[in-house]
Design a protein around this motif. Structure first.
Motif, short mmCIF file in Angstrom:
data_model
loop_
_atom_site.label_atom_id
_atom_site.label_comp_id
_atom_site.label_asym_id
_atom_site.label_seq_id
_atom_site.Cartn_x
_atom_site.Cartn_y
_atom_site.Cartn_z
N ILE A 17 31.63 -28.67 89.43
CA ILE A 17 32.08 -27.37 88.95
C ILE A 17 33.18 -27.62 87.93
CG2 ILE A 17 33.88 -27.01 90.70
CD1 ILE A 17 32.86 -24.04 90.71
N THR A 18 33.21 -26.82 86.89
CA THR A 18 34.15 -27.04 85.81
C THR A 18 34.98 -25.79 85.58
OG1 THR A 18 32.57 -26.28 84.16
CG2 THR A 18 32.58 -28.63 84.67
N GLY A 85 21.26 -28.32 82.14
CA GLY A 85 22.31 -28.57 83.11
C GLY A 85 22.26 -27.60 84.27
N MET A 86 23.03 -27.90 85.31
CA MET A 86 23.07 -27.07 86.50
C MET A 86 23.98 -25.87 86.28
SD MET A 86 24.31 -28.20 90.31
CE MET A 86 22.84 -29.21 90.55
N ALA A 87 23.55 -24.71 86.76
CA ALA A 87 24.35 -23.50 86.65
C ALA A 87 25.49 -23.54 87.67
CB ALA A 87 23.48 -22.27 86.89
N VAL A 88 26.72 -23.32 87.20
CA VAL A 88 27.89 -23.34 88.07
C VAL A 88 28.85 -22.23 87.63
CG1 VAL A 88 27.78 -25.83 88.52
CG2 VAL A 88 29.17 -24.97 86.62
N TRP A 89 29.74 -21.87 88.53
CA TRP A 89 30.83 -20.97 88.17
C TRP A 89 31.81 -21.71 87.27
CZ3 TRP A 89 30.49 -16.00 88.76
CH2 TRP A 89 29.85 -15.42 89.89
N LEU A 163 27.96 -10.45 83.78
CA LEU A 163 28.85 -11.58 83.53
C LEU A 163 28.23 -12.51 82.49
CD1 LEU A 163 29.93 -12.53 87.17
CD2 LEU A 163 31.23 -11.21 85.50
N PRO A 164 29.06 -13.15 81.66
CA PRO A 164 28.51 -14.09 80.68
C PRO A 164 27.80 -15.24 81.38
CG PRO A 164 30.80 -13.55 80.18
CD PRO A 164 30.52 -13.00 81.54
N GLY A 165 26.61 -15.55 80.89
CA GLY A 165 25.84 -16.64 81.47
C GLY A 165 25.63 -17.76 80.48
N PRO A 166 24.86 -18.77 80.87
CA PRO A 166 24.60 -19.89 79.97
C PRO A 166 23.96 -19.40 78.67
CG PRO A 166 23.87 -20.39 82.20
CD PRO A 166 24.22 -18.93 82.19
N PHE A 223 40.38 -10.34 86.86
CA PHE A 223 39.63 -11.47 87.41
C PHE A 223 38.23 -11.54 86.80
CE2 PHE A 223 37.30 -14.02 90.43
CZ PHE A 223 38.23 -14.97 90.85
N VAL A 224 37.55 -10.39 86.76
CA VAL A 224 36.18 -10.38 86.25
C VAL A 224 36.13 -10.77 84.77
CG1 VAL A 224 34.26 -8.81 85.68
CG2 VAL A 224 35.32 -8.74 87.95
N GLU A 225 37.14 -10.40 84.01
CA GLU A 225 37.17 -10.76 82.59
C GLU A 225 37.17 -12.28 82.39
OE1 GLU A 225 40.50 -8.82 80.88
OE2 GLU A 225 39.57 -6.81 80.92
N GLN A 226 37.62 -13.01 83.39
CA GLN A 226 37.68 -14.47 83.30
C GLN A 226 36.41 -15.15 83.83
OE1 GLN A 226 40.54 -16.39 82.37
NE2 GLN A 226 41.63 -14.55 81.76
N LEU A 227 35.56 -14.38 84.52
CA LEU A 227 34.40 -14.99 85.17
C LEU A 227 33.28 -15.29 84.18
CD1 LEU A 227 33.76 -13.14 88.57
CD2 LEU A 227 34.40 -15.53 88.20
N ALA A 228 32.61 -16.41 84.42
CA ALA A 228 31.45 -16.78 83.62
C ALA A 228 30.63 -17.80 84.40
CB ALA A 228 31.88 -17.37 82.27
N VAL A 229 29.38 -17.95 84.00
CA VAL A 229 28.50 -18.96 84.56
C VAL A 229 28.09 -19.88 83.42
CG1 VAL A 229 26.30 -19.41 85.73
CG2 VAL A 229 27.64 -17.37 86.31
N GLN A 230 28.13 -21.16 83.66
CA GLN A 230 27.76 -22.12 82.62
C GLN A 230 26.93 -23.24 83.23
OE1 GLN A 230 31.75 -23.06 81.36
NE2 GLN A 230 31.80 -24.93 82.58
N ARG A 231 26.44 -24.11 82.37
CA ARG A 231 25.67 -25.26 82.84
C ARG A 231 26.49 -26.53 82.61
NH1 ARG A 231 20.43 -23.90 83.94
NH2 ARG A 231 19.57 -22.07 82.86
N VAL A 232 26.36 -27.47 83.54
CA VAL A 232 27.06 -28.74 83.41
C VAL A 232 26.09 -29.88 83.65
CG1 VAL A 232 29.30 -27.81 84.08
CG2 VAL A 232 27.76 -28.72 85.83
#
Length: 232
Positions: A17-18, A85-89, A163-166, A223-232
């Protein structure tokens, strides 16, 4: 329809997780805090106002039917590795929030300093691509587990949480609000949001004592404004 129940005894599959990308408006976990995320199961998530250890085991649910024919999505590598990459918070730490737990059984929890409300992030990898659930099933499973622990719940469907995603895509998280009285006699208001990316189940909950819920909007939004999902 709920997803098949998980058990806390199931071995967790680790995934990295990053932190969210740093910007002047964000405070993020530093590199020293990063490690392997032991992926949580729905049954292991904290239940505000309840005692997870005392919760009865949910009744076994039927396994989802396999697709009639293979598709490109059915053959993805675990965690969507072949998708980039793997989807992570991406884990945020907004101003006004305190990190309570980091990577404990795959769960990250935060408390808002002003209201005492708690936000929780977790993620889980399906045993195989064919075992992927649905966002609605994940939300239903969480609410069923909560009800089994605390008794009566009042559930109100909410608009999906985008929420923003990959790759810049917006992910619509299935969301419900749950009002209930905890085993501690306190009334709680909780929102649970869930979505799947490939074979990764992502869950976000926000819980407050009901008397403090009306004043929690600004903290929730931050809090929600900072949330995103990305791939690593």
């Amino acid at each position: 329809m709920t997803n098949p129940p998980h058990t806390c005894d199931s071995p967790a599959t680790p995934a990295p997780i990053t932190p969210a990308p740093a910007t002047p408006a964000r405070a993020v976990l530093g590199p020293a805090a990063l490690g392997l995320l032991a992926l949580a199961t729905t049954a292991c998530l904290p239940l505000p106002g309840g005692d997870p250890a005392a919760a009865p085991e949910p009744a076994p649910a039927a396994s989802p039917e396999a697709p009639a024919s293979p598709t490109a999505q059915d053959t993805t590598a675990p965690g969507g590795a072949d998708q980039g990459g793997m989807a992570v918070w991406a884990v945020p730490v907004p101003s006004g929030w305190t990190v309570e737990t980091f990577n404990e059984n795959g769960v990250h929890s935060f408390t808002e300093d002003a209201s005492g409300c708690r936000a929780t992030l977790s993620q889980n990898m399906a045993a195989s691509p064919d075992d992927r659930g649905t966002a609605a099933g994940t939300v239903d499973s969480y609410i069923d587990l909560l009800g089994a622990e605390v008794g009566d719940t009042v559930v109100t469907a909410q608009q999906p949480l985008g929420l923003p995603g990959p790759d810049g895509a917006v992910l619509d998280f299935e969301t419900s609000r749950v009002d209930y009285t905890g085993n501690d006699g306190v009334d709680y208001t909780l929102t649970v949001s869930a979505q799947w990316v490939d074979d990764i189940e992502l869950i976000f909950t926000h819980a407050c004592e009901s008397t403090r819920y009306p004043a929690s909007g600004a903290g929730y939004d931050a809090f929600v404004e900072q949330l995103a999902v990305q791939r690593v």
